[in-house]
Motif scaffolding. Structure first.
Motif, PDB file in Angstrom:
ATOM      1  N   ASP A 129      -7.922  53.120  56.820  1.00  0.00           N
ATOM      2  CA  ASP A 129      -7.624  54.108  55.780  1.00  0.00           C
ATOM      3  C   ASP A 129      -8.293  53.723  54.464  1.00  0.00           C
ATOM      4  O   ASP A 129      -8.817  54.595  53.752  1.00  0.00           O
ATOM      5  CB  ASP A 129      -6.120  54.222  55.582  1.00  0.00           C
ATOM      6  N   GLN A 130      -8.270  52.428  54.138  1.00  0.00           N
ATOM      7  CA  GLN A 130      -8.928  51.977  52.914  1.00  0.00           C
ATOM      8  C   GLN A 130     -10.421  52.268  52.960  1.00  0.00           C
ATOM      9  O   GLN A 130     -11.019  52.713  51.962  1.00  0.00           O
ATOM     10  CB  GLN A 130      -8.692  50.479  52.713  1.00  0.00           C
TER      11      GLN A 130
ATOM     12  N   ARG B 292      -6.128  61.718  63.018  1.00  0.00           N
ATOM     13  CA  ARG B 292      -5.763  60.414  62.439  1.00  0.00           C
ATOM     14  C   ARG B 292      -6.812  59.969  61.437  1.00  0.00           C
ATOM     15  O   ARG B 292      -6.481  59.359  60.412  1.00  0.00           O
ATOM     16  CB  ARG B 292      -5.626  59.394  63.574  1.00  0.00           C
TER      17      ARG B 292
ATOM     18  N   THR C 215      -4.723  62.343  50.384  1.00  0.00           N
ATOM     19  CA  THR C 215      -5.412  62.174  49.106  1.00  0.00           C
ATOM     20  C   THR C 215      -5.677  63.518  48.444  1.00  0.00           C
ATOM     21  O   THR C 215      -5.515  63.666  47.223  1.00  0.00           O
ATOM     22  CB  THR C 215      -6.750  61.435  49.323  1.00  0.00           C
TER      23      THR C 215
ATOM     24  N   ARG D 294      -6.292  62.021  58.249  1.00  0.00           N
ATOM     25  CA  ARG D 294      -4.981  61.904  57.606  1.00  0.00           C
ATOM     26  C   ARG D 294      -5.015  61.267  56.224  1.00  0.00           C
ATOM     27  O   ARG D 294      -4.424  61.829  55.276  1.00  0.00           O
ATOM     28  CB  ARG D 294      -4.020  61.141  58.519  1.00  0.00           C
ATOM     29  N   PRO D 295      -5.677  60.103  56.006  1.00  0.00           N
ATOM     30  CA  PRO D 295      -5.634  59.515  54.662  1.00  0.00           C
ATOM     31  C   PRO D 295      -6.262  60.409  53.602  1.00  0.00           C
ATOM     32  O   PRO D 295      -5.753  60.507  52.475  1.00  0.00           O
ATOM     33  CB  PRO D 295      -6.418  58.200  54.828  1.00  0.00           C
TER      34      PRO D 295
ATOM     35  N   ILE E 136     -11.974  54.619  54.721  1.00  0.00           N
ATOM     36  CA  ILE E 136     -12.218  56.067  54.647  1.00  0.00           C
ATOM     37  C   ILE E 136     -12.056  56.568  53.213  1.00  0.00           C
ATOM     38  O   ILE E 136     -12.883  57.339  52.712  1.00  0.00           O
ATOM     39  CB  ILE E 136     -11.258  56.810  55.610  1.00  0.00           C
ATOM     40  N   ILE E 137     -10.991  56.114  52.538  1.00  0.00           N
ATOM     41  CA  ILE E 137     -10.756  56.555  51.154  1.00  0.00           C
ATOM     42  C   ILE E 137     -11.866  56.032  50.232  1.00  0.00           C
ATOM     43  O   ILE E 137     -12.357  56.754  49.348  1.00  0.00           O
ATOM     44  CB  ILE E 137      -9.376  56.077  50.673  1.00  0.00           C
TER      45      ILE E 137
ATOM     46  N   ILE F 166      -1.250  50.472  53.488  1.00  0.00           N
ATOM     47  CA  ILE F 166      -2.465  51.169  53.906  1.00  0.00           C
ATOM     48  C   ILE F 166      -3.294  50.256  54.806  1.00  0.00           C
ATOM     49  O   ILE F 166      -3.567  49.100  54.468  1.00  0.00           O
ATOM     50  CB  ILE F 166      -3.297  51.600  52.681  1.00  0.00           C
ATOM     51  N   LYS F 167      -3.690  50.769  55.950  1.00  0.00           N
ATOM     52  CA  LYS F 167      -4.493  49.989  56.867  1.00  0.00           C
ATOM     53  C   LYS F 167      -5.941  49.915  56.399  1.00  0.00           C
ATOM     54  O   LYS F 167      -6.383  50.685  55.554  1.00  0.00           O
ATOM     55  CB  LYS F 167      -4.413  50.597  58.269  1.00  0.00           C
TER      56      LYS F 167
END
Length: 483
Positions: A6-7, A99, A107, A102-103, A9-10, A2-3
């Motif tokens: 992405d981390q 993009r 999820t 996407r994460p 955003i999550i 995981i980039k």
């Protein structure tokens, strides 16, 4: 792997997600308390037992809470990205909105899969515990299910009968008869009272009954010679407080599994088998109903069935014009009586058919909602993420209002299709999936609008469209200096 984007955003998503999930669960559980507490209060239950029941019932609200949480959390997350210009910074760096979404999209898919397994494997077990416990509690009024005019021996060591039970909660009784079932080492005792009233006891394991205007008949358990010298005693009283020990009864009653066969206790596969079995039973039931109606409708068919002979040997029904006089009137009256009987029978059978279809629709819709609720999570994310990126407003203000409006529309669609399916006017499979089928195109359209940076909620844009229409009905007055 995981980039970091992405981390981030999550991590930003799960902050409001956990907060909203806890708040919504609390709201729905409070609603359960509000609606159910009146039926379980005053039943001699401890706080731990009430909490256990509410926990069993509260587990089921997760299926409704999770989709709404995803909708609201996604609106807030992308709204905050837009409000802090983080969304614009990501786009200026060459990162597309798809993009960025996407994460959280994956999820939401993961959460929908977890919701499916939770609804399929965990909720049925808690449904069984909650329904049995609630059923057992409702049988205790205020701590037992007393029936007027019947002897009740469910209280350990007691036989009780009340001639009449009244009051809002069944707390007033009259014609009281209480007999203590004694063994060899105890005194035999019988209490008869004109009336009485149940009152809350200090110890919840006891049932308190205050009796008025009665007698106590007691035979002391002594040796035979002492009994010969002292006969049965009778004591008159104006008021008497009687306590019943119901601790063992409550513990046993609350844990009994009296209800075992219910569609809400089954998994998706078990429900599939139940639906197939009920289809066969329903076909046989409808066949018998139609046969009964046909027999009542046509006496000629009944005659054929009764004679059990070849149809060729039976003469055709007579023509009405060939009859004369009273015989014709007799046939007409007989036909009218048959039609009236058929109408009455049809009304009785109609209720049975409606109830059969309604129960079948309930089973099908309950099974399909195990799947449809999971798809609702993904659809709500598509709508929420798109709305958040368009309105670019975070916090608990506008996003909450929009999310509530969307959820209310979804809930009304569910209720409407459910009621139509219960009446037999809609296929229950279609009724379950129709709200998702309506909202899915909305989610796709909202995503398209977000990708094209549409000014969907820009008030100035709509004012420009409506300006020619406004100018027709309203023209601002010119300043007096220019007149």
């Amino acid at each position: 792997m995981i980039k970091k984007l992405d981390q981030y955003i999550i991590k930003t998503f799960f902050g409001p997600f956990l907060f909203i999930f806890c708040v919504l669960c609390f709201i729905f559980i409070v609603n359960l308390i509000w609606t159910q507490m009146g039926q379980i209060a005053g039943k001699g239950l401890s706080l731990l037992e009430i909490s256990k029941l509410l926990f069993y019932m509260g587990i089921t609200v997760i299926k409704m809470t999770l989709p709404l949480t995803i909708l609201l959390a996604s609106i807030m997350t992308f709204g905050e990205f837009g409000e802090r210009y983080e969304l614009a910074a990501m786009k200026s760096s060459g990162i597309s909105l798809l993009r960025i979404m996407r994460p959280l999209f994956f999820t939401s898919i993961l959460l929908s899969i977890l919701l499916y397994f939770f609804s399929n494997n965990i909720i049925p077990d808690f449904q069984r515990k909650a329904k049995n416990m609630f059923h057992n509690i409702t049988m205790l009024r205020p701590a037992l299910n007393f029936t007027p005019g019947q002897f009740i021996n469910t209280v350990p060591g007691m036989t009780i009968k009340f001639d009449k039970i009244s009051g809002e909660n069944g707390e007033k009784v009259s014609g009281v008869f209480i007999h203590k079932i004694a063994n060899y080492y105890q005194d035999n005792q019988t209490v008869i009272a004109k009336n009485g009233k149940f009152m809350p006891a200090v110890d919840k394991n006891y049932l308190k009954l205050i009796l008025y205007n009665g007698y106590i008949f007691q035979d002391e358990n002594a040796d035979l010679k002492a009994r010969e010298r002292q006969s049965d005693q009778s004591i008159k009283f104006d008021s008497l407080v009687h306590h019943f020990d119901i601790s063992e009864l409550l513990k046993k009653a609350l844990e009994e599994q009296n209800i075992t066969d219910d569609y809400q206790f089954k998994t998706y596969r078990q429900l599939s088998k139940t639906i197939e079995d009920r289809k066969k039973d329903n076909q046989e039931t409808f066949k018998n109903l139609s046969h009964d109606l046909m027999i009542q409708q046509n006496a000629y068919i009944a005659y054929i069935d009764k004679m059990k002979v070849k149809k060729s040997l039976i003469k055709r029904p007579f023509a009405l014009d060939s009859l004369k006089g009273n015989k014709k009137l007799e046939v007409l009256y007989s036909a009218y009586s048959n039609l009236k009987a058929v109408k009455t029978a049809y009304q009785e059978k109609e209720e049975q058919i409606i109830e059969t279809l309604k129960y079948q629709a309930k089973i099908v819709m309950y099974q399909q909602r195990i799947l449809s609720s999971s798809f609702t999570c993904v659809i709500f994310f598509m709508i929420g993420a798109s709305l958040g990126s368009i309105i670019r407003k975070g916090g608990m203000g506008l996003p909450v209002i929009i999310a509530i409006v969307i959820f209310i529309l979804f809930y009304l669609l569910n209720l409407t299709t459910e009621n139509i399916a219960w009446k037999g006017d809609m296929n229950p499979y279609l009724a379950t999936w129709l709200p998702n089928l309506i909202l899915f195109p909305l989610g796709v359209w909202m995503t398209h609008k977000a990708l094209t940076d549409s000014q969907l909620f820009d008030s100035e844009k709509y004012k420009a469209y409506l300006k020619p229409l406004i100018n027709i009905f309203y023209r601002p007055k010119e300043h007096q200096r220019y007149q």
